[in-house]
Design an enzyme around this catalytic site. Structure first.
Site, PDB file in Angstrom:
ATOM      1  N   GLU A   1     -39.267  59.476 -12.928  1.00 16.11           N
ATOM      2  CA  GLU A   1     -38.570  58.167 -12.973  1.00 16.11           C
ATOM      3  C   GLU A   1     -39.519  57.029 -12.650  1.00 16.11           C
ATOM      4  O   GLU A   1     -39.133  56.053 -12.011  1.00 16.11           O
ATOM      5  CB  GLU A   1     -37.391  58.134 -11.989  1.00 16.11           C
TER       6      GLU A   1
HETATM    7  C1  LIG Z   1     -40.531  68.277 -13.208  1.00 15.86           C
HETATM    8  C2  LIG Z   1     -40.579  67.063 -14.058  1.00 15.86           C
HETATM    9  C3  LIG Z   1     -39.415  66.582 -14.640  1.00 15.86           C
HETATM   10  C4  LIG Z   1     -39.454  65.478 -15.480  1.00 15.86           C
HETATM   11  N1  LIG Z   1     -38.321  65.062 -16.117  1.00 15.86           N
HETATM   12  C5  LIG Z   1     -38.421  64.134 -17.108  1.00 15.86           C
HETATM   13  C6  LIG Z   1     -37.327  63.845 -17.940  1.00 15.86           C
HETATM   14  O1  LIG Z   1     -36.230  64.378 -17.776  1.00 15.86           O
HETATM   15  N2  LIG Z   1     -37.498  62.963 -18.957  1.00 15.86           N
HETATM   16  C7  LIG Z   1     -38.694  62.346 -19.189  1.00 15.86           C
HETATM   17  O2  LIG Z   1     -38.791  61.573 -20.126  1.00 15.86           O
HETATM   18  N3  LIG Z   1     -39.750  62.580 -18.383  1.00 15.86           N
HETATM   19  C8  LIG Z   1     -39.652  63.463 -17.363  1.00 15.86           C
HETATM   20  N4  LIG Z   1     -40.723  63.742 -16.575  1.00 15.86           N
HETATM   21  C9  LIG Z   1     -41.961  63.013 -16.786  1.00 15.86           C
HETATM   22  C10 LIG Z   1     -42.265  62.013 -15.674  1.00 15.86           C
HETATM   23  O3  LIG Z   1     -41.361  60.959 -15.702  1.00 15.86           O
HETATM   24  C11 LIG Z   1     -43.733  61.584 -15.843  1.00 15.86           C
HETATM   25  O4  LIG Z   1     -44.521  62.698 -15.485  1.00 15.86           O
HETATM   26  C12 LIG Z   1     -44.079  60.363 -15.017  1.00 15.86           C
HETATM   27  O5  LIG Z   1     -43.405  59.227 -15.483  1.00 15.86           O
HETATM   28  C13 LIG Z   1     -45.578  60.081 -15.008  1.00 15.86           C
HETATM   29  O6  LIG Z   1     -46.102  60.140 -16.303  1.00 15.86           O
HETATM   30  P1  LIG Z   1     -47.390  61.044 -16.580  1.00 15.86           P
HETATM   31  O7  LIG Z   1     -47.126  62.388 -16.001  1.00 15.86           O
HETATM   32  O8  LIG Z   1     -47.729  60.977 -18.009  1.00 15.86           O
HETATM   33  O9  LIG Z   1     -48.522  60.390 -15.736  1.00 15.86           O
HETATM   34  P2  LIG Z   1     -49.455  59.152 -16.186  1.00 15.86           P
HETATM   35  O10 LIG Z   1     -48.644  58.108 -16.824  1.00 15.86           O
HETATM   36  O11 LIG Z   1     -50.616  59.691 -16.921  1.00 15.86           O
HETATM   37  O12 LIG Z   1     -49.910  58.613 -14.771  1.00 15.86           O
HETATM   38  C14 LIG Z   1     -50.889  59.291 -13.973  1.00 15.86           C
HETATM   39  C15 LIG Z   1     -51.099  58.489 -12.691  1.00 15.86           C
HETATM   40  O13 LIG Z   1     -51.618  57.206 -13.023  1.00 15.86           O
HETATM   41  C16 LIG Z   1     -50.801  56.186 -12.452  1.00 15.86           C
HETATM   42  N5  LIG Z   1     -50.748  55.073 -13.397  1.00 15.86           N
HETATM   43  C17 LIG Z   1     -50.468  55.123 -14.717  1.00 15.86           C
HETATM   44  N6  LIG Z   1     -50.496  53.892 -15.231  1.00 15.86           N
HETATM   45  C18 LIG Z   1     -50.780  53.044 -14.240  1.00 15.86           C
HETATM   46  C19 LIG Z   1     -50.914  51.633 -14.142  1.00 15.86           C
HETATM   47  N7  LIG Z   1     -50.754  50.836 -15.189  1.00 15.86           N
HETATM   48  N8  LIG Z   1     -51.206  51.108 -12.926  1.00 15.86           N
HETATM   49  C20 LIG Z   1     -51.350  51.884 -11.852  1.00 15.86           C
HETATM   50  N9  LIG Z   1     -51.225  53.232 -11.878  1.00 15.86           N
HETATM   51  C21 LIG Z   1     -50.940  53.797 -13.058  1.00 15.86           C
HETATM   52  C22 LIG Z   1     -49.437  56.810 -12.231  1.00 15.86           C
HETATM   53  O14 LIG Z   1     -48.741  56.188 -11.156  1.00 15.86           O
HETATM   54  C23 LIG Z   1     -49.811  58.241 -11.905  1.00 15.86           C
HETATM   55  O15 LIG Z   1     -50.073  58.380 -10.533  1.00 15.86           O
HETATM   56  C24 LIG Z   1     -40.687  64.814 -15.693  1.00 15.86           C
HETATM   57  C25 LIG Z   1     -41.854  65.279 -15.072  1.00 15.86           C
HETATM   58  C26 LIG Z   1     -41.807  66.402 -14.297  1.00 15.86           C
HETATM   59  C27 LIG Z   1     -43.096  66.909 -13.700  1.00 15.86           C
END
Ligand SMILES: Cc1cc2nc3c(=O)[nH]c(=O)nc-3n(C[C@H](O)[C@H](O)[C@H](O)COP(=O)(O)OP(=O)(O)OC[C@H]3O[C@@H](n4cnc5c(N)ncnc54)[C@H](O)[C@@H]3O)c2cc1C
Length: 598
Positions: free
Chosen positions: A441
């Protein structure tokens, strides 16, 4: 194994005594949920949590979900029956309008009960949780026809919902998403692409799954401005609402993950699946935010609920485990050693968790009440103020309560020593389950940026100024009350730090955005401490008043409330100064290191 006791007494204290829940019976739904009805609902919810959901928590963790060769997913043993009981009790639609089969009760009541159910079994509760988010999005953005078609079955739980944003190459930066939507010439779209990490994407609890999917219509603008939201059912539904053929959406795999094993986290493949536009073309992100804002509060509640469940287990253990003698002399001389609850360091863990749990509960319910006012009030001014509060506190509740939920699951695990590290006592599960709430989220770093970059400047800072005023007025009103003075002094100091941090941001962030980025996480936690401090100020004042009125039956409860409030102010609130110091150090040192020196 941990047991769980729903903290109904504390919820009622917050709702009735601190927040004056009963004064809102002018709002639709509140008259039907009078304080005595709410008490009965909480008691029933507590039974469901303690007797049905909690016994399956360990089962869900050990068994996990299994993807079968045909792409179907089997949930852990007993989940289907517990889910059925949850749905039959009408819990899923507690706060959904009666028009669509819900009970039309306040969101505040839904939040109060949800805490118990999530503490008892977070993974299981995510299936209806995602459905509630999808229902909110369809309610807000669906046409009348769409609402009629999708909502009743979702509200009764026969169909569940999901939210499909994330793709392999994009999580935070949704502007990068590539899932395509091509018009099918029949008023619908063909959806193609892959989504990952989709919670409850496939399972055996419901007849159908209604996926809400973000995709890009051919020729749409690049970036977030070209994203639309679609309803994509797992099984097609005809005009009479009958189930038909399977849609071209399937679960390609489920993730092996750290926690919430009972919830299926799926890779979802869309191969020209039939989808229907929800809301406006290219307005998908806005529509999805309806779902995400509600979901963010729900995830904040997950963090809080994990802290509560872990705390209860740690208290039970600390009362029983005999090790060493109290520094002030034996407390259980008839035993070979004293229970570890006599040791100040164990107390530090327990009191810290307790102070956040009770403060967090008040903050969640206060904000839920504001959400009801924002949605239901016909007084424009009151509605505006409540909406401001909701917008400001959503990232704070999500970010702070999930960070603390994880920290506190670890602290509670620490109380068990080595016995917390092995699986036998169930403490490792709390730690593993709580961890995800900090990530999904919108990872907590993104919540902090939302707070500093969007919520603070919104409407010329109206929301944050109103919050400052409210805290300041509380301190002023009780400054000369001798019993309250130590609390208001600490709270005022916290408020001063928060105001100084806000001023620093105004003066230093505009010309140098890295200063805002570097300050944001501390700022979010600083605001969280002040918001929790206000909750503690109010709770202690209320407890003192009740005691003065001769609340003998509740004496122990009220005295414990006052002690915990003092602990928060003495031991936790001083953290605001450290946050301010870090914020005002700026971004230079953080950003100075060349990338290749890491
Ligand atoms: C168990 C689980 C359930 C999930 N359920 C859902 C679901 O139901 N539906 C769905 O759509 N998604 C779901 N997700 C996905 C989840 O919402 C994402 O993993 C999350 O939003 C982060 O995206 P990412 O993993 O691609 O990380 P990234 O976007 O690659 O981010 C990596 C890190 O970089 C930081 N970061 C990225 N951009 C910036 C910025 N501009 N400034 C500062 N910091 C930044 C982030 O805070 C994070 O710490 C789920 C994930 C998991 C693991």
């Amino acid at each position: 194994m941990p047991t769980y006791r729903a903290p109904v007494r504390d919820t009622l204290f917050v709702l009735n005594d601190v927040l004056g829940y009963g004064n809102h019976d002018n709002l639709p739904g509140f008259a039907d949920a009078s304080p005595d009805v709410v008490e009965a609902i909480l008691a029933e919810g507590a039974k469901l949590a303690e007797n049905i959901m909690q016994p399956l928590n360990r089962v869900g963790d050990m068994e996990g979900c299994v993807r079968n060769d045909d792409g179907s997913v089997t949930t852990p043993k007993g989940f289907d029956d517990a889910y059925r009981q949850y749905c039959e009790g009408g819990w899923l639609g507690l706060a959904t309008p009666a028009e669509f089969g819900g009970q039309g009760l306040p969101y505040t009541v839904h939040s109060a009960v949800s805490e118990y159910l999530v503490s008892a079994n977070m993974a299981l509760m995510m299936y209806p949780g995602l459905t509630q988010g999808a229902v909110a999005a369809i309610l807000a953005h669906g046409s009348d026809e769409q609402k009629k078609k999708w909502l009743p079955k979702m509200v009764e739980g026969t169909w569940t919902g999901t939210m499909n944003l994330t793709e392999p190459h994009c999580g935070t930066d949704l502007g990068l998403l590539t899932t395509k939507a091509a018009p099918d010439g029949k008023g619908g779209y063909r959806i193609s692409g892959q989504k990952i990490f989709i919670s409850a994407g496939e399972h055996d609890l419901s007849e159908n799954i209604i996926h809400l999917v973000l995709a890009r219509i051919e020729g749409a603008p690049v970036g977030v401005k070209g994203i639309s939201l679609f309803v994509v059912p797992k099984v097609m539904v005809d005009d009479e609402g009958k189930l038909g053929e399977r849609n071209a959406v399937s679960c390609g795999a489920i993730e092996e993950k750290m926690g919430i094993h009972g919830n299926a986290t799926c890779v979802m493949n869309y191969d020209e699946a039939t989808g229907y536009l929800l809301g406006e073309e290219n307005g998908g992100l806005k529509a999805m935010f309806t779902m995400m804002n509600e979901a963010r509060l729900g995830v904040g509640l997950q963090g809080h609920a994990m802290g509560e469940a872990a705390y209860q287990a740690a208290v039970d253990y600390a009362r029983e485990r005999l090790q060493g003698r109290a520094l002030s002399g034996p407390k259980a001389p008839d035993k070979k050693a004293d229970p570890i609850i006599v040791h100040p360091d164990i107390r530090r863990n327990l009191m810290t968790i307790r102070a956040f749990n009770e403060g967090g509960r008040a903050l969640i319910l206060w904000t839920a009440l504001k959400s009801d006012i924002a949605h239901l009030s016909d007084d424009a001014k009151e509605k505006e103020a409540a909406s401001d509060h909701l917008a400001l506190m959503t990232p704070v509740i999500k970010g702070v309560l999930t960070d603390k939920g994880f920290d506190h699951a670890v602290m509670a695990q620490q109380v068990f020593g080595g016995h917390g590290y092995v699986e036998e006592h169930g403490m490792s599960q709390f730690v593993r389950d709580a961890r995800i709430a900090m990530i999904y989220e919108g990872a907590n770093g993104i919540q902090a940026l939302d707070l500093v970059g969007r919520k603070l400047p919104q409407n010329g800072g109206r929301a944050v100024q109103a919050f400052f005023k409210e805290v300041g007025e509380f301190c002023e009103a009780h400054r000369s009350d001798e019993a309250m003075a130590p609390l208001t002094k600490a709270l005022k100091k916290g408020l001063n730090d928060l105001q100084a941090a806000s001023l620093w941001l105004m003066q230093n962030a505009m010309q140098k955005p890295d200063n805002a980025g570097a300050a944001s996480y501390d700022y979010m936690h600083l605001m969280g401490l002040v918001a929790l401090g206000l909750m503690w100020g109010r709770m202690v004042k209320t407890a003192q008043d009740r005691l003065a009125e001769g609340g003998d039956a509740d004496k122990a409860f009220l005295e414990a409330k006052i002690m915990t409030g003092r602990y928060f102010m003495e031991r936790v609130m001083p953290g605001t100064a450290a946050h301010l110091a870090r914020i005002s150090s700026g971004s230079d040192t953080m950003m100075a290191m060349p990338e290749d020196a890491f």
